[in-house]
Design a protein around this motif. Sequence first.
Motif, PDB file in Angstrom:
ATOM      1  N   SER A  43      -3.088   6.658  -1.743  1.00 41.28           N
ATOM      2  CA  SER A  43      -2.320   5.649  -1.009  1.00 41.28           C
ATOM      3  C   SER A  43      -3.229   4.758  -0.170  1.00 41.28           C
ATOM      4  O   SER A  43      -3.053   3.533  -0.127  1.00 41.28           O
ATOM      5  CB  SER A  43      -1.279   6.326  -0.112  1.00 41.28           C
ATOM      6  N   THR A  44      -4.212   5.357   0.516  1.00 40.15           N
ATOM      7  CA  THR A  44      -5.138   4.544   1.309  1.00 40.15           C
ATOM      8  C   THR A  44      -5.976   3.634   0.415  1.00 40.15           C
ATOM      9  O   THR A  44      -6.246   2.481   0.761  1.00 40.15           O
ATOM     10  CB  THR A  44      -6.056   5.444   2.144  1.00 40.15           C
ATOM     11  N   ILE A  45      -6.388   4.162  -0.743  1.00 42.60           N
ATOM     12  CA  ILE A  45      -7.136   3.334  -1.700  1.00 42.60           C
ATOM     13  C   ILE A  45      -6.273   2.181  -2.186  1.00 42.60           C
ATOM     14  O   ILE A  45      -6.746   1.041  -2.293  1.00 42.60           O
ATOM     15  CB  ILE A  45      -7.616   4.197  -2.882  1.00 42.60           C
ATOM     16  N   LEU A  46      -5.003   2.463  -2.445  1.00 43.29           N
ATOM     17  CA  LEU A  46      -4.084   1.436  -2.935  1.00 43.29           C
ATOM     18  C   LEU A  46      -3.901   0.312  -1.924  1.00 43.29           C
ATOM     19  O   LEU A  46      -3.891  -0.875  -2.278  1.00 43.29           O
ATOM     20  CB  LEU A  46      -2.730   2.079  -3.266  1.00 43.29           C
ATOM     21  N   VAL A  47      -3.778   0.666  -0.655  1.00 41.56           N
ATOM     22  CA  VAL A  47      -3.601  -0.345   0.400  1.00 41.56           C
ATOM     23  C   VAL A  47      -4.817  -1.266   0.462  1.00 41.56           C
ATOM     24  O   VAL A  47      -4.679  -2.500   0.515  1.00 41.56           O
ATOM     25  CB  VAL A  47      -3.363   0.330   1.765  1.00 41.56           C
ATOM     26  N   TYR A  48      -6.020  -0.701   0.471  1.00 38.47           N
ATOM     27  CA  TYR A  48      -7.223  -1.519   0.560  1.00 38.47           C
ATOM     28  C   TYR A  48      -7.426  -2.356  -0.691  1.00 38.47           C
ATOM     29  O   TYR A  48      -7.852  -3.509  -0.606  1.00 38.47           O
ATOM     30  CB  TYR A  48      -8.444  -0.629   0.815  1.00 38.47           C
TER      31      TYR A  48
END
Length: 304
Positions: free
Chosen positions: A167-172
């Motif tokens: 999820s954090t990778i997706l946001v960035y």
Amino acid sequence: MKRILKKGIEHKKARWGWFFVLPSLAFFAVFSFYPIVNALYTSLFRKRLLSLRPPTFIGLENYEYLLKSPDFWNSIKATLIFTIGTFIPILVFSLLLASFIMSRKRFQKFFQMAFYSPAVLSSVVAAAIWLLILDPRGLANTGANFLLGTKGIDYKWLASANMVRFSTILVYFWKYIGYFTIIYITGLASIPQSLHEAAMIDGANGWKDFWHITIPLLKPTTVLVSIMSMLQCLKTFSTQYLFTQSGAPLEPINVITLNIYNTAIRDHNIGRASAMSIILFIIMLFFTWLQFKASRSGGEVDYM
């Protein structure tokens, strides 16, 4: 006489050059160089953030503690997983998107604006938007259930370790892909069209033209994008902070910057936090040097 006159003009130009560069040097010295030196100095002391006692000099004990700390090595692991998982897709897909946009004869400006628009948002706003999307009742679960033909399944975007990392990778990725796509578009626009036309005349197809002409000539742009995106990933903070404040597990996304914040603000251990900052700075310098060294091997334009 001409040599003396030329030397005088060059000296005057150099003096004016220093005059115009001086504000930037002063800004860098105050807001970049001094904090680095101060962090290095503070890392050699046992210093509490709100304590009135004078700091105690302990030398390299903060660094020794960190190198033996499982929590700090977990932060190294979390940072590397996030950086690799974000940096490589951004590098690849920004180039592919830039090539796609440049190949369109219509709606180029629309595509550029559409992909770039998330980049104008702050990291906090982007993370807040995705918190709503990744909510159990949000669009992420609804869309995943629709695409996979499931019903009512919670994919635990902010609950399980692997999913919160993703999820954090997706946001960035969503936030910065358009920014680096625009940089690649600028690089593609700087390649002379005559080179592509010459390649077509010599029988090179689209793939050979892209691989043997576009890629080598985009090398300076690729180096710029790779370094900027890597540094952006290494200093990530806002997304991980907001996700953990919203109930996401800390350990999988406890990147170095988040660990620095918690150590300094929550635990009041500013000396140890400064030591972590210096280690992060060394890591960023090392990877930047590594990319510059890897980029020195030149490639020739050869499509035959």
